[in-house]
Design an enzyme around this catalytic site. Structure first.
Site, mmCIF file in Angstrom:
data_model
loop_
_atom_site.group_PDB
_atom_site.id
_atom_site.type_symbol
_atom_site.label_atom_id
_atom_site.label_comp_id
_atom_site.label_asym_id
_atom_site.label_seq_id
_atom_site.Cartn_x
_atom_site.Cartn_y
_atom_site.Cartn_z
ATOM 1 N N ASP A 92 -5.011 -4.675 3.813
ATOM 2 C CA ASP A 92 -4.445 -3.379 3.449
ATOM 3 C C ASP A 92 -3.183 -3.654 2.639
ATOM 4 O O ASP A 92 -2.560 -4.702 2.754
ATOM 5 C CB ASP A 92 -4.171 -2.525 4.694
ATOM 6 C CG ASP A 92 -3.963 -1.064 4.326
ATOM 7 O OD1 ASP A 92 -4.021 -0.726 3.124
ATOM 8 O OD2 ASP A 92 -3.736 -0.238 5.240
ATOM 9 N N ASP A 271 -11.931 0.315 10.165
ATOM 10 C CA ASP A 271 -11.019 -0.548 10.908
ATOM 11 C C ASP A 271 -10.173 0.352 11.783
ATOM 12 O O ASP A 271 -9.975 1.524 11.460
ATOM 13 C CB ASP A 271 -10.087 -1.327 9.970
ATOM 14 C CG ASP A 271 -8.934 -0.462 9.491
ATOM 15 O OD1 ASP A 271 -9.158 0.397 8.611
ATOM 16 O OD2 ASP A 271 -7.827 -0.590 10.023
HETATM 17 N N1 GUN Z 1 -4.738 2.913 6.906
HETATM 18 C C1 GUN Z 1 -5.054 4.099 7.467
HETATM 19 N N2 GUN Z 1 -4.916 5.101 6.571
HETATM 20 C C2 GUN Z 1 -4.477 4.529 5.425
HETATM 21 C C3 GUN Z 1 -4.129 5.049 4.134
HETATM 22 O O1 GUN Z 1 -4.194 6.252 3.862
HETATM 23 N N3 GUN Z 1 -3.709 4.138 3.199
HETATM 24 C C4 GUN Z 1 -3.617 2.802 3.472
HETATM 25 N N4 GUN Z 1 -3.213 1.975 2.508
HETATM 26 N N5 GUN Z 1 -3.944 2.297 4.672
HETATM 27 C C5 GUN Z 1 -4.355 3.150 5.634
#
Ligand code: GUN
Length: 376
Positions: A92, A271
């Site tokens: 992420d 996840d």
């Molecule tokens: N993890 C859960 N929701 C999000 C989101 O909206 N953006 C990002 N980058 N990670 C997340």
């Protein structure tokens, strides 16, 4: 990366597919255990692979950038070499983590400035440097830098936030397309749909994101304070527009029931910290319902932890023993609960896949959702 749809459910939008990366194949629908700081908390990779049957894990740019830091990760030859996980990894972008630091961050056009939760030092994430950092981390799938709009935002804020995420996406994609992977295997970049709880913004965002013609797409900004029914409605609106032949990743979701509902609406990847975090607090998810292992009720229940469970911990330990470990604050409690819950999540998505292949997903799902909600 490639994606192939192998089966579609005749009665819903559910699909079973196969993602192929340079670190191996991922059969979808799939759940990705969260390994925030290069480790899935309390679980060895041997157990993750052999017992839990994880096919891909998640890492976090924000955490890995702060510690161990990109210098160490680059010297190691990337995250796979650093932690020894040789299957696919998704990172992420830090968009969500920075958003969670609400008091400690500031958004501007250039990017987001924030203070480290470790030592208070000041940093700037931009759509460009977040690509550079994820190139160094070396994940197979890397995520766009976005603002995860809170579920409670008003329309004006949500629109402004979505437009910022779109401008950041164009900048991130430019950087991605102008740079190369560092370690000889390919990386792919997933854009993220935002738009909060507003169907017209979600539609607009999905159209913009789909027009970037990438190998996969994510849906963000859900399970962040909005009612569950609205989340399902937003998934439907977005999946009407996202191309059917590309994987769809619903970020940060959710309960076992949420995952089945989203699979029915055409989502392929998930996840969530829930199986590990809730597990460490004594909450076990099973196909028969939820158990709170700290409950007095299990004190003298010597039956297996989960008679229908697929992990070795389910037969090796009793409910009474796990309760004892939790009450005694033993580390082993955290390990057993995390392994059980992750094995359950991977079993659940594997079953969903089998039922999509068999053509009876919807009826199986209805019964399963009812069972999952029980309190044991
Ligand atoms: N993890 C859960 N929701 C999000 C989101 O909206 N953006 C990002 N980058 N990670 C997340």
């Amino acid at each position: 990366m490639t994606f192939e749809i192998q089966h579609t459910d005749p009665n819903s939008n559910a699909r079973a597919g196969k993602i192929t990366t340079d670190h191996g194949v991922i059969e979808t629908p799939i759940f990705m255990p969260v390994g925030t700081v290069a480790s899935v908390k309390a679980v060895h990779f041997h157990e993750l692979k052999e017992d839990i049957k994880a096919q891909i894990i998640l890492g976090n740019t924000y955490h890995l950038y702060l510690r161990p830091g990109i210098d160490t990760l680059e010297r190691a030859g990337g995250l796979h070499k650093f932690n020894g996980w040789d299957k696919p990894i998704l990172t992420d972008s830090g968009g969500y983590q920075v958003f969670s630091l609400s008091g400690n961050r500031k958004l501007k056009e250039e990017g987001a400035t924030f203070r480290s939760h470790i030592d208070g030092s000041k940093h700037l994430f931009t759509p460009e440097n977040v690509v550079d950092i994820q190139r160094i981390i070396g994940a197979d799938i890397i995520m766009a830098f976005d603002e995860c709009t809170p579920g409670t935002a008003d329309f004006a804020y949500a629109k402004k936030s979505m437009e910022l995420t779109h401008r950041w996406l164009e900048r991130g994609l430019n950087r991605f397309d102008q740079t190369e992977p560092k370690y000889g295997y390919s990386q792919t970049y997933f854009p993220i749909v935002q738009g909060c709880v507003y169907p017209e913004l979600r539609r607009q965002s999905a159209e913009f994101i789909a027009s970037q013609h990438r190998e996969g797409y994510a849906i963000g900004g859900l399970a962040v304070g909005e009612p569950t029914e609205i989340m399902y409605e937003m998934i439907e609106v977005v999946n009407e527009i996202l191309p059917k032949d590309k994987p769809r990743y619903l970020m940060g979701v959710g309960t076992p029931q949420n995952i089945l509902e989203a699979i029915e609406r055409g989502v392929d990847m998930f996840d969530c910290v829930m199986p590990t975090r809730n597990g460490r607090n004594g909450m076990l998810f099973t196909s028969q319902g939820i158990m709170n292992m700290k409950n007095e009720k299990w004190k003298n229940d010597f039956s297996p932890l989960d008679e229908f469970g697929t992990s070795y911990v389910d037969k090796a330990y009793s409910k009474a023993y796990l309760r004892h470990l939790f009450i005694s604050k033993e580390y082993l409690a955290l390990q057993i609960a995390s392994i059980h819950n992750l094995a359950f999540y991977l079993w659940l998505v594997g079953e969903a896949r089998s039922h999509i292949q068999a053509g009876d997903f919807s009826s199986w799902k209805r019964g399963m959702v009812e069972q999952l909600g029980r309190r044991l």
